[in-house]
Design an enzyme around this catalytic site. Structure first.
Site, short mmCIF file in Angstrom:
data_model
loop_
_atom_site.label_atom_id
_atom_site.label_comp_id
_atom_site.label_asym_id
_atom_site.label_seq_id
_atom_site.Cartn_x
_atom_site.Cartn_y
_atom_site.Cartn_z
N HIS A 99 -4.98 -2.11 32.76
CA HIS A 99 -5.22 -1.56 31.41
C HIS A 99 -6.38 -2.33 30.79
O HIS A 99 -6.23 -3.50 30.41
CB HIS A 99 -3.93 -1.72 30.60
CG HIS A 99 -4.00 -1.25 29.19
ND1 HIS A 99 -3.02 -1.52 28.26
CD2 HIS A 99 -4.94 -0.50 28.52
CE1 HIS A 99 -3.34 -0.97 27.10
NE2 HIS A 99 -4.50 -0.36 27.23
N MET A 114 -0.40 4.35 23.46
CA MET A 114 -0.08 3.02 22.92
C MET A 114 0.94 3.19 21.79
O MET A 114 0.69 3.92 20.82
CB MET A 114 -1.33 2.35 22.36
CG MET A 114 -2.38 1.97 23.40
SD MET A 114 -1.82 0.88 24.72
CE MET A 114 -1.18 -0.52 23.81
N GLY A 124 1.66 -8.77 23.10
CA GLY A 124 2.99 -8.35 23.51
C GLY A 124 3.96 -8.59 22.36
O GLY A 124 3.63 -9.23 21.35
N GLY A 125 5.16 -8.05 22.51
CA GLY A 125 6.24 -8.36 21.57
C GLY A 125 6.14 -7.72 20.20
O GLY A 125 6.79 -8.18 19.26
N ASP A 137 3.06 2.36 26.30
CA ASP A 137 2.78 0.91 26.33
C ASP A 137 3.00 0.30 24.95
O ASP A 137 2.25 0.57 24.01
CB ASP A 137 1.33 0.70 26.80
CG ASP A 137 1.03 -0.76 27.09
OD1 ASP A 137 1.95 -1.59 26.99
OD2 ASP A 137 -0.14 -1.05 27.44
N GLY A 138 4.03 -0.55 24.86
CA GLY A 138 4.27 -1.32 23.64
C GLY A 138 5.64 -1.09 23.05
O GLY A 138 6.02 0.05 22.75
N GLY A 139 6.41 -2.16 22.92
CA GLY A 139 7.70 -2.08 22.24
C GLY A 139 8.77 -1.30 22.97
O GLY A 139 9.72 -0.83 22.36
N SER A 166 7.81 -7.98 27.10
CA SER A 166 8.86 -8.88 26.63
C SER A 166 10.26 -8.43 27.05
O SER A 166 11.09 -9.26 27.40
CB SER A 166 8.76 -9.06 25.10
OG SER A 166 8.44 -7.85 24.47
C1 DX5 Z 1 -0.42 -4.63 24.39
C2 DX5 Z 1 -0.34 -4.48 25.90
C3 DX5 Z 1 1.03 -4.23 26.41
C4 DX5 Z 1 2.01 -5.33 26.11
C5 DX5 Z 1 3.37 -4.74 26.03
O1 DX5 Z 1 -1.74 -4.66 24.01
O2 DX5 Z 1 -1.17 -3.41 26.32
O3 DX5 Z 1 1.01 -3.92 27.79
O4 DX5 Z 1 2.01 -6.35 27.04
O5 DX5 Z 1 4.25 -5.75 25.64
P1 DX5 Z 1 5.66 -5.45 25.01
O6 DX5 Z 1 6.43 -4.67 26.00
O7 DX5 Z 1 6.19 -6.82 24.78
O8 DX5 Z 1 5.42 -4.67 23.73
ZN ZN Z 2 -1.03 -2.63 28.40
#
Ligand code: DX5
Ligand code: ZN
Length: 226
Positions: free
Chosen positions: A70, A141, A148-149, A177-179, A200
Protein backbone atom coordinates in the site's frame (compact mmCIF):
# COMPACT_ATOMS: atom_id res chain seq x y z
CA UNK A 1 -2.58 -15.20 -7.57
CA UNK A 2 -6.05 -16.48 -8.38
CA UNK A 3 -9.22 -14.42 -7.88
CA UNK A 4 -11.98 -15.23 -5.43
CA UNK A 5 -14.37 -13.28 -3.23
CA UNK A 6 -13.91 -15.23 -0.02
CA UNK A 7 -13.02 -13.07 2.98
CA UNK A 8 -9.27 -12.75 3.42
CA UNK A 9 -7.44 -11.26 6.41
CA UNK A 10 -4.40 -9.13 5.58
CA UNK A 11 -2.43 -8.25 8.73
CA UNK A 12 -0.65 -4.91 8.43
CA UNK A 13 2.97 -5.15 9.54
CA UNK A 14 2.68 -1.53 10.68
CA UNK A 15 1.58 -3.07 14.00
CA UNK A 16 4.37 -5.69 14.08
CA UNK A 17 7.77 -5.42 15.78
CA UNK A 18 9.80 -3.31 13.32
CA UNK A 19 13.04 -4.94 14.52
CA UNK A 20 11.75 -8.38 13.62
CA UNK A 21 9.65 -8.24 10.44
CA UNK A 22 10.77 -11.58 8.99
CA UNK A 23 9.82 -13.58 12.07
CA UNK A 24 6.62 -11.56 12.60
CA UNK A 25 5.47 -12.33 9.05
CA UNK A 26 6.26 -16.02 9.42
CA UNK A 27 4.40 -16.11 12.74
CA UNK A 28 1.30 -14.37 11.47
CA UNK A 29 1.17 -16.54 8.32
CA UNK A 30 1.50 -19.68 10.47
CA UNK A 31 -1.44 -18.35 12.49
CA UNK A 32 -3.71 -18.02 9.45
CA UNK A 33 -3.00 -14.70 7.68
CA UNK A 34 -4.19 -14.83 4.05
CA UNK A 35 -2.19 -11.86 2.73
CA UNK A 36 0.53 -9.61 4.20
CA UNK A 37 -0.23 -5.87 4.02
CA UNK A 38 2.81 -3.59 3.78
CA UNK A 39 2.27 0.13 4.50
CA UNK A 40 4.70 2.45 2.75
CA UNK A 41 4.57 6.09 3.96
CA UNK A 42 6.60 9.05 2.78
CA UNK A 43 6.03 11.81 5.36
CA UNK A 44 4.58 13.96 2.56
CA UNK A 45 1.41 12.32 1.23
CA UNK A 46 0.75 11.17 4.80
CA UNK A 47 2.17 12.59 8.03
CA UNK A 48 4.26 9.54 8.89
CA UNK A 49 7.30 7.68 7.54
CA UNK A 50 7.86 3.95 7.34
CA UNK A 51 10.13 2.26 4.78
CA UNK A 52 10.83 1.79 1.08
CA UNK A 53 11.79 -0.77 -1.57
CA UNK A 54 14.91 -2.23 0.12
CA UNK A 55 12.90 -3.24 3.19
CA UNK A 56 10.19 -4.72 0.94
CA UNK A 57 12.82 -6.72 -0.93
CA UNK A 58 14.28 -7.95 2.37
CA UNK A 59 10.96 -9.20 3.75
CA UNK A 60 9.79 -10.71 0.44
CA UNK A 61 11.48 -14.04 1.13
CA UNK A 62 9.53 -14.40 4.40
CA UNK A 63 6.15 -14.03 2.66
CA UNK A 64 4.52 -17.20 1.33
CA UNK A 65 1.09 -15.73 0.76
CA UNK A 66 0.46 -12.44 -1.09
CA UNK A 67 2.62 -9.33 -0.67
CA UNK A 68 0.12 -6.48 -0.71
CA UNK A 69 1.98 -3.15 -0.84
CA UNK A 70 0.00 0.00 0.00
CA UNK A 71 1.80 3.08 -1.27
CA UNK A 72 0.96 6.19 0.73
CA UNK A 73 3.46 8.23 -1.25
CA UNK A 74 3.43 11.06 -3.77
CA UNK A 75 4.69 11.00 -6.46
CA UNK A 76 4.20 7.28 -7.13
CA UNK A 77 5.44 6.73 -10.69
CA UNK A 78 9.20 7.09 -10.08
CA UNK A 79 9.09 4.23 -7.54
CA UNK A 80 6.84 1.67 -9.27
CA UNK A 81 9.66 -0.32 -10.81
CA UNK A 82 11.57 -0.49 -7.54
CA UNK A 83 8.56 -1.87 -5.65
CA UNK A 84 7.82 -4.33 -8.47
CA UNK A 85 11.45 -5.50 -8.37
CA UNK A 86 11.13 -5.84 -4.59
CA UNK A 87 8.48 -8.48 -5.25
CA UNK A 88 5.13 -6.80 -4.63
CA UNK A 89 2.22 -8.94 -5.85
CA UNK A 90 -0.30 -6.11 -5.45
CA UNK A 91 0.83 -2.50 -5.71
CA UNK A 92 -1.77 0.03 -4.58
CA UNK A 93 -1.61 3.76 -5.30
CA UNK A 94 -3.92 6.49 -4.02
CA UNK A 95 -6.29 8.32 -6.36
CA UNK A 96 -5.37 11.47 -4.45
CA UNK A 97 -1.60 11.03 -4.89
CA UNK A 98 -1.29 12.85 -8.19
CA UNK A 99 -3.03 14.14 -11.33
CA UNK A 100 -2.40 11.05 -13.48
CA UNK A 101 -3.80 8.00 -11.71
CA UNK A 102 -4.67 6.39 -15.09
CA UNK A 103 -1.02 6.48 -16.11
CA UNK A 104 0.05 5.20 -12.68
CA UNK A 105 -2.28 2.18 -12.84
CA UNK A 106 -1.08 1.38 -16.37
CA UNK A 107 2.50 1.53 -15.16
CA UNK A 108 1.78 -0.79 -12.22
CA UNK A 109 0.31 -3.45 -14.50
CA UNK A 110 3.09 -2.80 -16.97
CA UNK A 111 5.58 -3.62 -14.22
CA UNK A 112 3.89 -7.01 -13.76
CA UNK A 113 1.96 -6.32 -10.54
CA UNK A 114 -1.75 -6.41 -9.78
CA UNK A 115 -2.94 -2.81 -9.72
CA UNK A 116 -4.66 -1.42 -6.64
CA UNK A 117 -6.47 1.90 -6.32
CA UNK A 118 -6.89 3.38 -2.83
CA UNK A 119 -9.52 5.97 -1.90
CA UNK A 120 -9.28 8.25 1.13
CA UNK A 121 -12.40 8.54 3.32
CA UNK A 122 -13.23 11.93 1.79
CA UNK A 123 -13.07 10.68 -1.81
CA UNK A 124 -16.25 9.60 -3.61
CA UNK A 125 -16.58 6.76 -6.10
CA UNK A 126 -17.90 9.01 -8.89
CA UNK A 127 -14.47 9.52 -10.48
CA UNK A 128 -13.46 5.91 -10.86
CA UNK A 129 -15.79 4.73 -13.67
CA UNK A 130 -13.05 4.97 -16.26
CA UNK A 131 -10.56 3.15 -14.07
CA UNK A 132 -12.60 0.02 -13.34
CA UNK A 133 -11.21 -1.96 -16.25
CA UNK A 134 -7.63 -1.31 -15.22
CA UNK A 135 -7.67 -2.25 -11.54
CA UNK A 136 -7.46 -5.57 -9.71
CA UNK A 137 -8.23 -4.15 -6.26
CA UNK A 138 -9.90 -1.10 -4.78
CA UNK A 139 -8.84 -0.18 -1.25
CA UNK A 140 -11.41 1.79 0.72
CA UNK A 141 -9.68 3.62 3.56
CA UNK A 142 -11.82 3.51 6.67
CA UNK A 143 -9.41 5.81 8.54
CA UNK A 144 -7.36 8.73 7.28
CA UNK A 145 -4.12 7.10 6.16
CA UNK A 146 -0.94 7.54 8.17
CA UNK A 147 -1.33 5.63 11.42
CA UNK A 148 -2.49 2.33 12.82
CA UNK A 149 -4.97 2.06 15.67
CA UNK A 150 -7.44 4.75 14.56
CA UNK A 151 -11.20 4.64 14.78
CA UNK A 152 -13.27 3.15 11.93
CA UNK A 153 -15.22 5.75 9.89
CA UNK A 154 -18.75 4.39 9.50
CA UNK A 155 -19.74 6.48 6.46
CA UNK A 156 -17.53 4.20 4.37
CA UNK A 157 -19.95 1.26 4.63
CA UNK A 158 -22.28 2.97 2.16
CA UNK A 159 -19.33 3.72 -0.13
CA UNK A 160 -18.44 0.02 -0.27
CA UNK A 161 -22.03 -0.89 -1.10
CA UNK A 162 -21.99 1.54 -4.05
CA UNK A 163 -18.62 0.28 -5.17
CA UNK A 164 -19.72 -3.34 -5.04
CA UNK A 165 -22.61 -2.62 -7.39
CA UNK A 166 -20.40 -0.59 -9.75
CA UNK A 167 -17.91 -3.47 -9.97
CA UNK A 168 -20.52 -6.04 -11.03
CA UNK A 169 -18.86 -9.19 -12.35
CA UNK A 170 -15.42 -7.68 -12.79
CA UNK A 171 -12.69 -9.62 -10.93
CA UNK A 172 -11.83 -6.73 -8.59
CA UNK A 173 -11.10 -7.20 -4.89
CA UNK A 174 -12.60 -4.70 -2.45
CA UNK A 175 -10.15 -4.16 0.38
CA UNK A 176 -10.91 -2.30 3.60
CA UNK A 177 -8.09 -0.62 5.49
CA UNK A 178 -8.34 0.91 8.95
CA UNK A 179 -10.12 0.17 12.20
CA UNK A 180 -11.12 -3.39 11.30
CA UNK A 181 -12.17 -5.44 14.36
CA UNK A 182 -14.69 -8.26 14.94
CA UNK A 183 -17.26 -5.45 15.38
CA UNK A 184 -16.60 -3.57 12.12
CA UNK A 185 -15.58 -6.48 9.86
CA UNK A 186 -19.11 -7.89 9.41
CA UNK A 187 -20.44 -4.51 8.25
CA UNK A 188 -17.88 -4.42 5.49
CA UNK A 189 -18.18 -8.06 4.48
CA UNK A 190 -21.95 -7.60 4.18
CA UNK A 191 -21.40 -4.49 2.05
CA UNK A 192 -19.23 -6.49 -0.37
CA UNK A 193 -15.63 -6.33 0.84
CA UNK A 194 -13.40 -9.41 0.59
CA UNK A 195 -9.93 -8.31 1.80
CA UNK A 196 -9.85 -7.00 5.38
CA UNK A 197 -6.62 -5.30 6.44
CA UNK A 198 -6.09 -5.35 10.20
CA UNK A 199 -3.06 -4.11 12.10
CA UNK A 200 -3.74 -3.52 15.76
CA UNK A 201 -6.61 -6.03 15.93
CA UNK A 202 -4.35 -8.88 14.70
CA UNK A 203 -1.08 -8.11 16.50
CA UNK A 204 -2.52 -7.16 19.89
CA UNK A 205 -1.57 -9.43 22.75
CA UNK A 206 0.89 -11.55 20.76
CA UNK A 207 4.56 -11.65 19.79
CA UNK A 208 6.99 -13.84 17.89
CA UNK A 209 7.63 -15.71 21.17
CA UNK A 210 3.89 -15.97 21.87
CA UNK A 211 2.14 -16.08 18.49
CA UNK A 212 -1.08 -17.86 19.56
CA UNK A 213 -2.95 -14.55 20.11
CA UNK A 214 -2.34 -13.68 16.44
CA UNK A 215 -4.29 -16.79 15.47
CA UNK A 216 -7.05 -16.11 17.99
CA UNK A 217 -7.36 -12.53 16.71
CA UNK A 218 -7.50 -13.62 13.05
CA UNK A 219 -10.09 -16.31 13.83
CA UNK A 220 -12.19 -13.80 15.80
CA UNK A 221 -12.37 -11.49 12.78
CA UNK A 222 -13.13 -14.40 10.41
CA UNK A 223 -15.80 -15.77 12.73
CA UNK A 224 -17.47 -12.37 12.87
CA UNK A 225 -18.13 -12.36 9.13
CA UNK A 226 -19.73 -15.79 8.70
C1 DX5 B 1 -3.16 3.25 7.83
C2 DX5 B 1 -2.66 1.96 7.20
C3 DX5 B 1 -3.33 0.74 7.72
C4 DX5 B 1 -3.14 0.51 9.19
C5 DX5 B 1 -4.30 -0.24 9.71
O1 DX5 B 1 -2.63 4.32 7.14
O2 DX5 B 1 -2.86 2.00 5.79
O3 DX5 B 1 -2.96 -0.40 6.97
O4 DX5 B 1 -1.98 -0.16 9.51
O5 DX5 B 1 -4.16 -0.35 11.10
P1 DX5 B 1 -5.37 -0.66 12.05
O6 DX5 B 1 -5.92 -1.97 11.65
O7 DX5 B 1 -4.72 -0.66 13.39
O8 DX5 B 1 -6.38 0.46 11.87
ZN1 ZN C 1 -2.62 0.15 4.57
Amino acid sequence: MSFDRSVKIAPSILSADFANFGAEIEAVEAQGADWIHVDVMDGHFVPNLTFGPPLCAAIRKHINTVMDVHLMISPVDPYIEAFADAGADVLTAHLEAGPHIHRTLQAIRGAGCKAGLALNPGTGVEDIDYLLDMVDLICVMTVNPGFGGQKFIHSQVEKVRKLRSMIGDRPIHIEIDGGITPETAPLMAAAGADVLVAGSAVFKGGSVQNPAPYGENIRAIKASVV
